[in-house]
Design a protein around this motif. Sequence first.
Motif, PDB file in Angstrom:
ATOM      1  N   VAL A  38       0.862  -1.186   0.000  1.00 59.52           N
ATOM      2  CA  VAL A  38       0.000   0.000   0.000  1.00 59.52           C
ATOM      3  C   VAL A  38       0.891   1.226   0.000  1.00 59.52           C
ATOM      4  N   ASP A  39       0.758   2.039  -1.047  1.00 60.70           N
ATOM      5  CA  ASP A  39       1.472   3.316  -1.075  1.00 60.70           C
ATOM      6  C   ASP A  39       0.642   4.345  -0.322  1.00 60.70           C
ATOM      7  N   ASP A  40       1.223   4.857   0.760  1.00 58.87           N
ATOM      8  CA  ASP A  40       0.504   5.754   1.670  1.00 58.87           C
ATOM      9  C   ASP A  40       0.741   7.215   1.294  1.00 58.87           C
ATOM     10  N   GLY A  41       0.418   7.556   0.048  1.00 62.07           N
ATOM     11  CA  GLY A  41       0.537   8.949  -0.383  1.00 62.07           C
ATOM     12  C   GLY A  41       1.963   9.420  -0.563  1.00 62.07           C
ATOM     13  N   SER A  42       2.851   8.545  -1.054  1.00 62.61           N
ATOM     14  CA  SER A  42       4.249   8.943  -1.250  1.00 62.61           C
ATOM     15  C   SER A  42       4.358  10.084  -2.257  1.00 62.61           C
ATOM     16  N   THR A  43       5.346  10.934  -2.030  1.00 61.21           N
ATOM     17  CA  THR A  43       5.602  12.052  -2.944  1.00 61.21           C
ATOM     18  C   THR A  43       6.885  11.836  -3.742  1.00 61.21           C
ATOM     19  N   ASP A  44       7.527  10.671  -3.579  1.00 61.83           N
ATOM     20  CA  ASP A  44       8.730  10.354  -4.351  1.00 61.83           C
ATOM     21  C   ASP A  44       8.376   9.275  -5.379  1.00 61.83           C
ATOM     22  N   GLN A  45       9.344   8.488  -5.795  1.00 60.25           N
ATOM     23  CA  GLN A  45       9.129   7.480  -6.839  1.00 60.25           C
ATOM     24  C   GLN A  45       8.762   6.106  -6.278  1.00 60.25           C
ATOM     25  N   SER A  46       8.388   6.034  -5.009  1.00 54.93           N
ATOM     26  CA  SER A  46       8.091   4.742  -4.393  1.00 54.93           C
ATOM     27  C   SER A  46       6.997   3.988  -5.139  1.00 54.93           C
ATOM     28  N   ALA A  47       5.906   4.654  -5.463  1.00 52.90           N
ATOM     29  CA  ALA A  47       4.784   3.974  -6.115  1.00 52.90           C
ATOM     30  C   ALA A  47       5.196   3.412  -7.469  1.00 52.90           C
ATOM     31  N   GLU A  48       6.020   4.128  -8.215  1.00 51.55           N
ATOM     32  CA  GLU A  48       6.465   3.647  -9.520  1.00 51.55           C
ATOM     33  C   GLU A  48       7.361   2.421  -9.373  1.00 51.55           C
ATOM     34  N   ILE A  49       8.232   2.424  -8.360  1.00 48.79           N
ATOM     35  CA  ILE A  49       9.078   1.254  -8.100  1.00 48.79           C
ATOM     36  C   ILE A  49       8.204   0.046  -7.779  1.00 48.79           C
ATOM     37  N   ALA A  50       7.230   0.238  -6.900  1.00 49.64           N
ATOM     38  CA  ALA A  50       6.329  -0.849  -6.528  1.00 49.64           C
ATOM     39  C   ALA A  50       5.539  -1.338  -7.741  1.00 49.64           C
ATOM     40  N   ARG A  51       5.113  -0.422  -8.587  1.00 50.77           N
ATOM     41  CA  ARG A  51       4.316  -0.777  -9.768  1.00 50.77           C
ATOM     42  C   ARG A  51       5.107  -1.666 -10.727  1.00 50.77           C
ATOM     43  N   GLN A  52       6.390  -1.423 -10.856  1.00 47.83           N
ATOM     44  CA  GLN A  52       7.222  -2.234 -11.751  1.00 47.83           C
ATOM     45  C   GLN A  52       7.283  -3.682 -11.276  1.00 47.83           C
ATOM     46  N   PHE A  53       7.287  -3.907  -9.965  1.00 46.23           N
ATOM     47  CA  PHE A  53       7.275  -5.273  -9.444  1.00 46.23           C
ATOM     48  C   PHE A  53       5.943  -5.960  -9.738  1.00 46.23           C
ATOM     49  N   CYS A  54       4.858  -5.200  -9.690  1.00 51.89           N
ATOM     50  CA  CYS A  54       3.548  -5.768 -10.019  1.00 51.89           C
ATOM     51  C   CYS A  54       3.494  -6.211 -11.480  1.00 51.89           C
ATOM     52  N   ILE A  55       4.152  -5.474 -12.352  1.00 54.84           N
ATOM     53  CA  ILE A  55       4.169  -5.810 -13.774  1.00 54.84           C
ATOM     54  C   ILE A  55       4.977  -7.082 -14.029  1.00 54.84           C
ATOM     55  N   SER A  56       6.099  -7.224 -13.321  1.00 55.65           N
ATOM     56  CA  SER A  56       7.011  -8.330 -13.603  1.00 55.65           C
ATOM     57  C   SER A  56       6.732  -9.588 -12.785  1.00 55.65           C
ATOM     58  N   ASP A  57       5.974  -9.463 -11.683  1.00 56.51           N
ATOM     59  CA  ASP A  57       5.755 -10.609 -10.792  1.00 56.51           C
ATOM     60  C   ASP A  57       4.297 -10.607 -10.343  1.00 56.51           C
ATOM     61  N   PRO A  58       3.498 -11.589 -10.787  1.00 61.44           N
ATOM     62  CA  PRO A  58       2.061 -11.588 -10.475  1.00 61.44           C
ATOM     63  C   PRO A  58       1.741 -11.756  -8.995  1.00 61.44           C
ATOM     64  N   ARG A  59       2.727 -12.105  -8.179  1.00 60.49           N
ATOM     65  CA  ARG A  59       2.470 -12.237  -6.740  1.00 60.49           C
ATOM     66  C   ARG A  59       2.373 -10.879  -6.049  1.00 60.49           C
ATOM     67  N   PHE A  60       2.780  -9.808  -6.734  1.00 64.83           N
ATOM     68  CA  PHE A  60       2.811  -8.474  -6.143  1.00 64.83           C
ATOM     69  C   PHE A  60       1.556  -7.698  -6.548  1.00 64.83           C
ATOM     70  N   ARG A  61       0.957  -7.040  -5.543  1.00 63.18           N
ATOM     71  CA  ARG A  61      -0.195  -6.158  -5.784  1.00 63.18           C
ATOM     72  C   ARG A  61       0.053  -4.827  -5.092  1.00 63.18           C
ATOM     73  N   LEU A  62      -0.493  -3.756  -5.663  1.00 64.74           N
ATOM     74  CA  LEU A  62      -0.301  -2.408  -5.114  1.00 64.74           C
ATOM     75  C   LEU A  62      -1.635  -1.698  -4.961  1.00 64.74           C
ATOM     76  N   LEU A  63      -1.861  -1.193  -3.741  1.00 59.00           N
ATOM     77  CA  LEU A  63      -2.991  -0.306  -3.457  1.00 59.00           C
ATOM     78  C   LEU A  63      -2.423   1.070  -3.139  1.00 59.00           C
ATOM     79  N   SER A  64      -3.248   2.100  -3.296  1.00 60.08           N
ATOM     80  CA  SER A  64      -2.791   3.467  -3.027  1.00 60.08           C
ATOM     81  C   SER A  64      -3.844   4.212  -2.230  1.00 60.08           C
ATOM     82  N   THR A  65      -3.394   5.027  -1.273  1.00 61.81           N
ATOM     83  CA  THR A  65      -4.286   5.859  -0.477  1.00 61.81           C
ATOM     84  C   THR A  65      -3.633   7.219  -0.259  1.00 61.81           C
ATOM     85  N   PRO A  66      -4.421   8.238   0.083  1.00 61.38           N
ATOM     86  CA  PRO A  66      -3.813   9.467   0.613  1.00 61.38           C
ATOM     87  C   PRO A  66      -3.074   9.133   1.905  1.00 61.38           C
ATOM     88  N   ASN A  67      -2.139   9.967   2.299  1.00 54.64           N
ATOM     89  CA  ASN A  67      -1.343   9.693   3.485  1.00 54.64           C
ATOM     90  C   ASN A  67      -2.218   9.626   4.735  1.00 54.64           C
TER      91      ASN A  67
END
Length: 323
Positions: A38-67
């Motif tokens: 869960v990306d807790d409203g990051s303002t850096d590149q954290s969400a994009e890094i996490a998203r790349q793992f979701c693309i390459s590995d089906p075991r990874f999922r990403l949710l996003s919320t405001p901080n």
Amino acid sequence: MVKQFSVIVAVYNAQNYLQETLVSLQRQTYREFEVVMVDDGSTDQSAEIARQFCISDPRFRLLSTPNRGISPTRNLAIEHARGDWLAICDADDTWNPHKLEKQAAFIAAWDDRAHGPLAALGTAGYITNRFGQVRRVEDLGITTLEDYRYWRDEIGQMAMINSSVVFRKDLFFEVGGYRADYTPAEDTDLWTRLAGRGVVLNLPGRLTYYRMHGENISESSYVRMMLNARRVRANSGRRRAGLPEYSYDEFYAHLAEHPEQLARLLRQLRHEMHYYVARNRWNNGRRLGGLGRFLRATLLAPERSLRLLREGYLHRLRRGQAA
């Protein structure tokens, strides 16, 4: 028996470490797990890094919320978890490749009928700096049933490395999940409440790497963290006695009934905070900042500061790390 682990990763502005953390999860020799981030409203590149793992590995999922903070973020991830056991890994920590394998084997061999249910299982580990260099070991004990009962009944608090712990999802919901008003001791509060529903232990193997990089919440909110740890112990006793738990303000007001004792406690905690920060700054190569904090600690408690410094040096000398 573990059907599947759900690894919970709360992410907030962790771009400097997140890649290494997620790679350490991918390298686990035990393969039956998913990763709920869960990306807790990051303002850096954290969400994009996490998203790349979701693309390459089906075991990874990403949710996003405001901080919203660490407790609501983890609670949200767990609501979406599919596994019957949950595993916490903070976004700046890493695991030994055999961590989940060893925990799964221990869980599979556990005898509920002989010992009661196993509620949570952590490991020993290492403290690293921002560069991933090991600075010291972290062995918290609680490796036997006798240890567990002593810490549950006599101390009223369970000591575990947060990113080392796996625990039962059903019991997590039974005790009410993470409680935000205990931050930054919300993990200690959870392990202690779980200990009332089943056995809580640590494996002695050092399978977790806890990164102290100088920006941890435990550093910025040290005094509140330690007061909350005391509140965990107080409320553990109050629950056993059938009394309502203290809120933070109620607990502070309780301490303030003895103003001299409270003043001594706060002075002690401020000293511990400065020494804690000094050690972290020094270990992360920020030597000037470390010396400044050590000076502040020494002004508050000269003899104690020098004793801690000497004990730390002797410990490193015994381990061949004095240089």
